[in-house]
Every structure is written in structure tokens, then in C-alpha cells.
Design an enzyme around this catalytic site. Structure first.
Site, PDB file in Angstrom:
ATOM      1  N   LYS B  83       0.261  34.332  52.630  1.00 22.92           N
ATOM      2  CA  LYS B  83       1.196  34.636  51.418  1.00 22.92           C
ATOM      3  C   LYS B  83       0.591  34.705  50.224  1.00 22.92           C
ATOM      4  O   LYS B  83      -0.581  34.093  49.955  1.00 22.92           O
ATOM      5  CB  LYS B  83       1.999  33.436  51.596  1.00 22.92           C
ATOM      6  CG  LYS B  83       3.509  33.552  50.849  1.00 22.92           C
ATOM      7  CD  LYS B  83       4.350  32.202  50.784  1.00 22.92           C
ATOM      8  CE  LYS B  83       5.656  32.422  50.079  1.00 22.92           C
ATOM      9  NZ  LYS B  83       6.501  31.068  50.283  1.00 22.92           N
ATOM     10  N   SER B 158      11.233  32.180  51.371  1.00 18.88           N
ATOM     11  CA  SER B 158      10.479  33.119  50.558  1.00 18.88           C
ATOM     12  C   SER B 158       9.372  33.881  51.356  1.00 18.88           C
ATOM     13  O   SER B 158       8.985  34.615  50.898  1.00 18.88           O
ATOM     14  CB  SER B 158      10.014  32.498  49.251  1.00 18.88           C
ATOM     15  OG  SER B 158       9.036  31.295  49.742  1.00 18.88           O
ATOM     16  N   SER B 182      11.111  27.773  52.802  1.00 23.93           N
ATOM     17  CA  SER B 182      10.711  28.893  52.807  1.00 23.93           C
ATOM     18  C   SER B 182       9.638  29.121  53.954  1.00 23.93           C
ATOM     19  O   SER B 182       9.427  30.473  54.112  1.00 23.93           O
ATOM     20  CB  SER B 182      10.009  29.118  51.452  1.00 23.93           C
ATOM     21  OG  SER B 182      10.732  29.408  50.614  1.00 23.93           O
TER      22      SER B 182
END
Lengths: 95, 492
Positions: B83, B158, B182
Site C-alpha cells: 500500500k 482504504s 481498511s
């Protein structure tokens, strides 16, 4: 609870955000909606409940007071917007 | 079909075994994924940065070291992605924000360094909601990500870029972060497995902070076994994160085959009440019955304060974010406005220009909640209710070993459907946020498809530091089902 445009302006200043006047109304509306959601909490009886600061209720771990980091000034300054002679540049603060 | 055409169908173990028995080289495995990224990423936008050259250089090096017998571990020769909020040395690390669009990290996050040292090959950095604030990957300054199962739908957020990456097999494993759901919510939307470990289990050093009392890193991959292998590499004490926990790290793969006989599964009645989509509920019910058939004991439990979790979260997380994001000042790194007239102007315009609307909303809510006169009414009150939520879980775990329920109330929603309604977006996370507030480990694993054809994930919550048991349970489910191996036809 609704928040006023004047309060949003004040909060934006505290947060160092230059909110333009034409965005103030939208921000005020959205922030008021969020505060309304959060206001459910005021009805909860929390008498005598210890606030929870850490999920595991742990204390901060301490370490020996010795130097563990080396200097990375050049490396860190390589990603700065403006530097000179190893210093970070900002607009003039003192006249 | 040549070997290279099927590498993306392998598990972490399959790739490891392939490169260690000489079936294919690390370079071939790396190229296979790089080629898939090149082919499919334009449609999905799951990667912000692809590190083709450094990946190939790493692959050459790791091929050599494996041949010399210097690298033998479970991640040696295995490609992965991160990420884009994990700092990776010499690689652009943007947090999907204009604030950091040109930020080249001068150092590696703890977990990035661990994977590098273990011989993994970094393929690139995944798209995400800006500063991890969002549940649809639509707040990214680099454009939204499409769900591989239906490209008109969001992948969740997210860690949406990571979830889409795994679902379309553009990497065999990625690391995400979970502050309020997330990892678990996008895993549910994209038919993959993801685990958010206990708060403090994995170091947050070099993981760009959002809400420090909630943020936790965790693996996302097709299977629980892949997640267990990754956990073995990244979990454990790190002195550079003061909340990193000093407890022994078990071998997460050792008990994957443990029996589920007599396992007590609690179903929180609040997670099956109004608000849960009936199609999702039906898939959850079917999977629960399968566990029952394997010898698990199902009990109802109650989390009476869970409906307060979303309001608590939208005080605690913004308060902590307003403090954490004060470091972006246009002076030391990140975006700086043109021609500032004074220092205040430099701060205010750099921050206004650099951050997107959702990030700015949360900074302002947090600043307001922490400001003089409001602290007790908001932050202190939220911290007290947070304890009530934690106590609900403690009571439930007296009667059961684990808790199960939906990860999300619905399947993936349409791109744009909730974009302009922050409150509707926040309520997406009503089943994942209570777990985050309690600091408990939670995971999602695929359990099938709803009537609309979109994936459904089961949320599994364990007691503190029970990740090995959770991975065992999900792994067992994956022995008698094949949902986790299913890939959308166009990305097969």
C-alpha cells in the site's frame, strides 16, 4: 450540533488550512452532519468510566537513554522543498 | 500454456517452491506479474507506482542468492506489493495525496525492510484512499480503483488498490493497513483474505500515520496460508515503534491444520439486525452452518454498545489525524505552495492545496474536537465510550473462542454512489470499527457470492493475539471450499 461558518473559519485557521470563501458553506454543512452523527455520544451514561487511551492499556515502553540514531541530515533534506546550507528555508519571520 | 502463464495462479508457497526447485526463476516470476500489471492495471488503476526496474534488479540478485543457498526462507523469491503509505527507500511514496505526489522516501518502513531482507521482490505501490481516509478508494488523488469483479463498482477502501491487486492476481500478496476496516472491508468486496492483527503486533515504523491508537498493518492475499506466511516475516517487536508489543511471535503456519471440533463461535446479534443486506445475510448464514457441520458450536453474543462505534471513531480518528497530519507543513517535505507571502500563508496554502476534501474534513473535525472547551464533550467522552465497546467484547469472549459475522452490510457499491455523502460512507464500516476500537485482531475471508454476483466476506474476530487460531479457522474453511481461488473471468 450545527457548527457555524464563523466557527469553521476559526477551526480552519487553527488547522492551518486556507479554506476559500466559496467552499465555506459546503464545509460547514459536511462538518455539521458529522457532528450530528457524533452527538449520539452525549446521551451515553459514562459516569465512572475510565477513558481508554490505549487498546491494550499498556504503558509506554522505556529504553536506555543512549544515542540510537545517526545523522541523516543530507538524506532527509534531499526531499525538502527548499534548503540552503543545511537549513530549511521559510519566508522571513523577523523583520 | 507455458509456465509463465500460470505463475499468477500459484500461492506464496507455490511460488517459493517453484523458484527453489528451479521450475522457474525469480526473474520469470517477477516478469509474469509485471506483465500482468502492464496489461490489466490501466483498467483497474490498482497501482500508483510500478517499480519495474528495481524489481528486475532485485530479481537478479535474489536469483543469485537463492542459487548460492544464501536465501531459503518462505518469502525468498516471492513478489509482493505495498500500500502506498509504507515508506520504501528510493521509491515514490504518495499516500495517494497531492501532498506527497513527489515524495521519494529516504528510508524503508519496518515491514518493507523485513520483506526486502527476506528476499521478496517489490513490484510496486498500491493505490488507496488519500491518507487511508475512505471506504471506496475514491478519495485518492491518483484516481479511483475499479473492482475486478465488476469494474463499475468500488473495490472498498482504504486498501482498495491492494484488494483489487490481489483479486486480479497482479501480485500474490500485498500489505495493507486497517484503521477502521481498511483491510477487512475491501477484502470482502474483492473476494480475498486479509487480516488486521492485534494493535501493536506489527511495527508501524515508516507507515505514514493516520490515527495512531488504531492503525495496524496486515497482509492481504488469496488465502489464509499466504497471510500466515507473511505474518511470520513481519510480526514482532520493533524498538522504533513505542506501541510495538514485546510478546513472543508464534509460527503462524504451525497450527493451520488444527481441528475446529468444539470451536465456540459467537454471533453478535447486533451484526445481524436491521441494516444488513438480506443477500449478504444469506451467504453468511450458509457459511456459519458449514462451520457447525464441522463440529463448531454456535452461540449468540451481544455487543450492546456497538452502534456507538461509528460516532466514537469519528471523534477519535479525526482527533489523532489532526495531530499526525500537522507534520505536513510545506517546509520539510511534501507540497509547498507558490510564492508564500509569509510563514502562515505558506502553511495554510500548502496544506489546503496538498490535501483533498475528505482529509481536510477530518483534520477540521479533529481540530474542533480537541479545541479548548470541547475536549471533554468530544474526545474524553469518546474515549470513555470506547472502553464500553471494548468491555462488550471482553464479556463476549468469556463464552466464545471467536466471533463471526459480516465484514460489511452490503456487497461492493457503485463508483460514485456514496462519494458525496460522507455519513453514508462512514456507516459502511459499522461492523469493522468496533473491532478496531477494541484493538482486537479481525480478518475477512471469502465465503461466496451474493445474488448480485458480487463477493461476500466473513469477518472473524479473535481475542487479543489469537491470530494463529484465526488463520487456522480460515485455512480450514479454505480446505473445504474454493471461493478464495476464484478469479474474475477477464483477469483469469
Amino acid at each position: 450540533m450545527a457548527i457555524s461558518e464563523a466557527e469553521v473559519k476559526k477551526v480552519a485557521r487553527l488547522a492551518r488550512l486556507a479554506v476559500p470563501d466559496d467552499r465555506l458553506e459546503a464545509y460547514t454543512q459536511n462538518l455539521s452532519n458529522i457532528l450530528n452523527l457524533v452527538d449520539q455520544l452525549s446521551a451515553v451514561d459514562t459516569t465512572g468510566v475510565e477513558p481508554m487511551a490505549h487498546p491494550l492499556d499498556m504503558m509506554q515502553r522505556l529504553r536506555e537513554d543512549v544515542v540510537t540514531e545517526t545523522s541523516h541530515r543530507e538524506k532527509y533534506q534531499s526531499v525538502a522543498p527548499e534548503v540552503e546550507d543545511g537549513l530549511y528555508l521559510v519566508p522571513k519571520v523577523l523583520e | 500454456m507455458s509456465q509463465a502463464d500460470s505463475i499468477h495462479t500459484l500461492s506464496l508457497k507455490g511460488i517459493h517452491d517453484g523458484v527453489h526447485t528451479g521450475k522457474f526463476s525469480v526473474m520469470e516470476a517477477t516478469d509474469a506479474y509485471l506483465d500482468r500489471i502492464e496489461r490489466f492495471n490501466p483498467e483497474l488503476n490498482a497501482y500508483i507506482t510500478v517499480t519495474r526496474e528495481s524489481a528486475q534488479a532485485q530479481a537478479v540478485d535474489i536469483d543469485n542468492r537463492i542459487r548460492k543457498g544464501e536465501l531459503t526462507g518462505a518469502m525468498a523469491g516471492v513478489p509482493y506489493s505495498l500500500k502506498d503509505l509504507f515508506c520504501s527507500e528510493g521509491v515514490r511514496t504518495t499516500c495517494a495525496s497531492n501532498m506527497l505526489s513527489n515524495f521519494i522516501s529516504p528510508y524503508d518502513a519496518h515491514v518493507a525492510a523485513k520483506l526486502k531482507a527476506a528476499g521478496g521482490v517489490l513490484l510496486g505501490k498500491n493505490n488507496m484512499d488519500e491518507f487511508a481516509m475512505g471506504s471506496s478508494n475514491e478519495t485518492s488523488a491518483f484516481g479511483n480503483v475499479c473492482n475486478p469483479w465488476d469494474t463499475t463498482k468500488v473495490p472498498g477502501g482504504s486498501s482498495g488498490g491492494g484488494a483489487a491487486t490481489i483479486a486480479a492476481r497482479l501480485a500474490p500478496m500485498t500489505l495493507g493497513t486497517d484503521t477502521g476496516g481498511s483491510i477487512r472491508q475491501p477484502a470482502s468486496f474483492c473476494n480475498i483474505t486479509g487480516i488486521k492483527p492485534t494493535y501493536g503486533r506489527i511495527s508501524r515504523y515508516g507507515m505514514i500515520a493516520f490515527a495512531s491508537s488504531l492503525d495496524q498493518c496486515g497482509p492481504m492475499a488469496p488465502s489464509a496460508e499466504d497471510c500466515a506466511i507473511t505474518m511470520n516475516i513481519i510480526a514482532g517487536l520493533d524498538s522504533r515503534d513505542s506501541t510495538s508489543v514485546d510478546l513472543p511471535v508464534p509460527d503462524y503456519t504451525a497450527n493451520l491444520n488444527g481441528s475446529l471440533e468444539g470451536l465456540r463461535i459467537g454471533l453478535p446479534k447486533e451484526f445481524f439486525a436491521e441494516g444488513l443486506d438480506a443477500q449478504v445475510g444469506a451467504v453468511i448464514d450458509r457459511a456459519i452452518k458449514e462451520f457447525q457441520a464441522k463440529g463448531a458450536i454456535i452461540k449468540e453474543v451481544t455487543l450492546p454498545n456497538s452502534h456507538l462505534a461509528v460516532p466514537v471513531y469519528y471523534v477519535v480518528a479525526p482527533a489523532e489525524c489532526s495531530s499526525n497530519l500537522s507534520r505536513f507543513d510545506g517546509v520539510r517535505f511534501g507540497h509547498r505552495c507558490e510564492n508564500p507571502k509569509d510563514l502562515m500563508d505558506l502553511y495554510e496554502r500548502s496544506r489546503w492545496e496538498g490535501f483533498g476534501d475528505e482529509v481536510k474534513r477530518r483534520i477540521m473535525i479533529g481540530t474542533y474536537a480537541l479545541s479548548a472547551g470541547y475536549y471533554d464533550a468530544y474526545y474524553l467522552k469518546a474515549q470513555q465510550v470506547r472502553r464500553l465497546i471494548k468491555q462488550d467484547f471482553e464479556a463476549a469472549f468469556k463464552d466464545v473462542d471467536v466471533i463471526m459475522g459480516p465484514s460489511c452490510p452490503t456487497t461492493a457499491f457503485g463508483i460514485g454512489a456514496k462519494k458525496d455523502d460522507p455519513i453514508a460512507m462512514y456507516l459502511e464500516d459499522l461492523y469493522t470499527i468496533p473491532v478496531s476500537l477494541a484493538g482486537l485482531p479481525g480478518m475477512t475471508f471469502p465465503i461466496g457470492f451474493a445474488a448480485d454476483g458480487l463477493p461476500v466476506g466473513m469477518q472473524l474476530v479473535g481475542n487479543y493475539f489469537e491470530e494463529a487460531r484465526m488463520l487456522n479457522i480460515a485455512h480450514q474453511y479454505q480446505q473445504w471450499t474454493d471461493w478464495h481461488t476464484q478469479v474474475p473471468a477477464q483477469f483469469a
